[in-house]
Design a protein around this motif. Sequence first.
Motif, PDB file in Angstrom:
ATOM      1  N   LEU A 110      -8.447  -3.497  35.847  1.00  0.00           N
ATOM      2  CA  LEU A 110      -9.371  -4.416  36.506  1.00  0.00           C
ATOM      3  C   LEU A 110     -10.367  -4.994  35.512  1.00  0.00           C
ATOM      4  O   LEU A 110     -10.592  -6.215  35.469  1.00  0.00           O
ATOM      5  N   LEU A 430     -10.745  -9.662  42.684  1.00  0.00           N
ATOM      6  CA  LEU A 430     -11.131  -8.914  41.482  1.00  0.00           C
ATOM      7  C   LEU A 430     -12.630  -8.657  41.465  1.00  0.00           C
ATOM      8  O   LEU A 430     -13.085  -7.553  41.141  1.00  0.00           O
ATOM      9  N   ARG A 433     -13.566  -5.947  43.972  1.00  0.00           N
ATOM     10  CA  ARG A 433     -13.239  -4.605  43.474  1.00  0.00           C
ATOM     11  C   ARG A 433     -14.230  -4.173  42.392  1.00  0.00           C
ATOM     12  O   ARG A 433     -14.606  -2.990  42.321  1.00  0.00           O
TER      13      ARG A 433
END
Length: 661
Positions: A110, A430, A433
Motif C-alpha cells: 500500500l 488507497l 486504507r
Amino acid sequence: MTKSCDFLLTNALVLTMDEDYHQYEPGAVAVTEDSITAVGPEDEITATYTAETEIDCQGKVLMPGLINTHTHAAMTLLRGLADDLRLDVWLRGYMMPVEREFVSPDFVQLGTKLACIESIRSGVTCFADMYFFEADVAKTVADFGMRAVCSQSVSKFQSPDATSYEQALEAAYEFIKTWRDHPLVIPSIAPHAPYSCTEDIMKASAEMAIEFDVPLHTHIAETSGEVEESRREHDMPVVPYAKKQHLFDGKATAAHCVHIDDGEIHTLLHHNVGVAHNPSSNLKLASGFAPVAKMIDIGVNVGIGTDGTASNNDLDMFEEIHLAALLAKGVSGDPTAIPAKTALTMATRMGADVLHIGEITGSLEAGKRADLILVDISSLHNSPNFRRDPDAVYAQLVYAAKSTDVTDVMVNGAWLMQDRVVAIRDEEELLARAAEYAEKIDAFLIEREKSVLSKLVAIDGATEQESFEVQVKLPVSDPESIIEKIQQPEIEILYTRHYHEYDTYFQFDDPDQGELRYREDDFINKDGEIAKVRYRLTLIGQTRERHFPSDVVLSRSRFLAPATHSLRFYREYFKPTSEIFVEKDRLRWRVLFQGTELYINLDRIDQPDLGTFLEVKSRTWSLRDAENKASVVEKLVAVLGEDPEEAVTRDYVDYVEEIQS
C-alpha cells in the motif's frame, strides 16, 4: 524511405542531458518498444521516422525522467508521524517501534503504491528504494511500470521481515536471484549502515552484491554523532571503516555522506561509489550540509534523493533539485556553486550513474530506455521564457518550475501519466486504507505514550523482575570500621566490587509511572583505574510496603534494560518532568552470613552534597514468609552491631533493589 516507430514526439524543447548537453528546439524523439530510437531536430527526425502515434508536445520541455537516488517508498504511510525530533530519537524512538508493530507485506504494498503515484506526478521515472519486504516493493513497482533499484534491508536489529540478520541475508539472496533479470526492477542489497550492521553483515552483503553483480545501497556518515561513534569504536571515520568491510568493492551507492573529508571523498571516487544527496531530509533532521560541490569537483557522481516521506515529508524531486542548488550556494557563500545545469544533471544522467544504471537511463540518447517526461513551462510562475542564454532553460526548470508542471511521464516506452492523469486504479480506496493505518498507528502511540514502561520496552527490550528486599541505610562517620567488621571470620565474602556510579533519575508527574534511572557504572580495578564501563536503565515501580515489628519489607517491579543510547536521547524520548543526579563511589561486598546471602554497599556520595553514608542492601532467593524476611533484618543488624529497634526504622528504608522470591 522512412523508418517506423511506435511513438514520435514532436514540437518539443528537447533537453537530452547527455554529456554534451545537446538541445533541440523544435526537437523530436522517436520511441520503439522500450527504447529511444532517435533524438534530434524535428525536421530531421520527422523526415526519417513515421509513427503509429505522433504526439505534438506543444512546445513543452521534453527531457529524461527524474531519478530519485534514495528513498524508502513504503514510508508514505508514516508521513508526518513524528517530526521536529533528532535523528536518533525519531528513528529509534518512533520509526522502528512502529515499523516492528505494523510493517507487513500489505503495509509495504500500500505504501509503495502511494509512493509510485506521488513520484510519477513529480516526474520521477526511477527511484532507489531501501526497505523491508522488498519483493513486495518490487512487485508493486513492476505493476505500476516504474523503474527502480529495490534494495532489501539487512541490519543487526530484528526487523519486520527478519528475526535475525542471517534470515535477512537469506531473504536478500532469494530476492536478488528471483528479480535480477527483470526489465524494470534492479534488485539490490542494503546493509543499512555501518553503525547498524556487524562486520559479518557488511562483508556478506558485499560478497552477495559482487556475486550477482547488483548494486549495494547503504547509509554513510549521515550525522556527526555517527562519525564520532565510528572513531570511538573503530579508531577511524565511517568511510574508511566501510571500505575496510569491503562495502565499496562492488557497485555501491552511499546515501547522505554529510560528514566526510577530502580524503574520504577521494576514497569514494577511487571505488566509484555513487552518493545520494538528500537536502530536505538532512535539513529537517539537522544532520548537516553534505560537501556536494566539492564531491562533484573531485569527480564523485552525486545524485539527489528525497529520503523517505517520514523525514522529508514528500517525494517532490523538483523541490529537491531546487533545494540542492540553493543549499550549496548558501553553505559555500558562492552563488556559482552547483549551477542549475549541474543540479538537473544530478537528478538525471548523474543520478543514473550513482545507481550504476547509466547505460540504460538518465539521458535521451538512442539505445537507452524510453524514460522521459514532458514539462509545461508556459504557466504564470514560469513566464516569461528567455532564450538568449542556452543554459536559461536549466535555470528555469530548477528555480521556477514545479512538479505540477509535469504533464506526461513515460517509462520503458509506456505512458504512466498523460495530461496529468496517472494510469492507476482506485486511488480513493488507497487513501482510505492509508487513513485506516494512520488511525491504528495513532492509537498504538497514544496508548504507548501513557506508559513509561511501554516506551522503555519499545526501544530496549526491558526484562521485568518482581523484587522483594529489606534495605537498611545508615550514616557512617568511620567507614574503615565497617570494612573491618566485614572482615570478621563468621562473614564469608563471596566477592568484592568497586564502582564509581553516575545516576540520573527521571521523575514524572504521575507517580504510578515510577522512576527511571540511567546509570553509568565505572568498574574500578585494584590500581584505581577504570577497567570497564556499563550503562543500564532501570524502571523502578512504586513501592508496596509490609510492616513488621522492627522493619519494613518492600516489594516492587523493576524493569532492567541496557542503556544503548545517550542520556540526551533518553531525556528527549521520555520527557521527564524533573531529574535528580547522584554521583557516588561504591564498595560492594556479596557476603554469606548465618546461611543468608547479603549485599553490603559502602557509598561515598560526591553529588549532591549529602555527606557519606552506609547503604546496606540484602538479597536472597529463598525468602518465603514474613518471619524469614524479619530474620534477615536481625542478621543485618548483627553484622553492624546495632540495636534493631534503633537502627532499622522506616526513615532508613529507601527504594527497592533486587530480592527475588
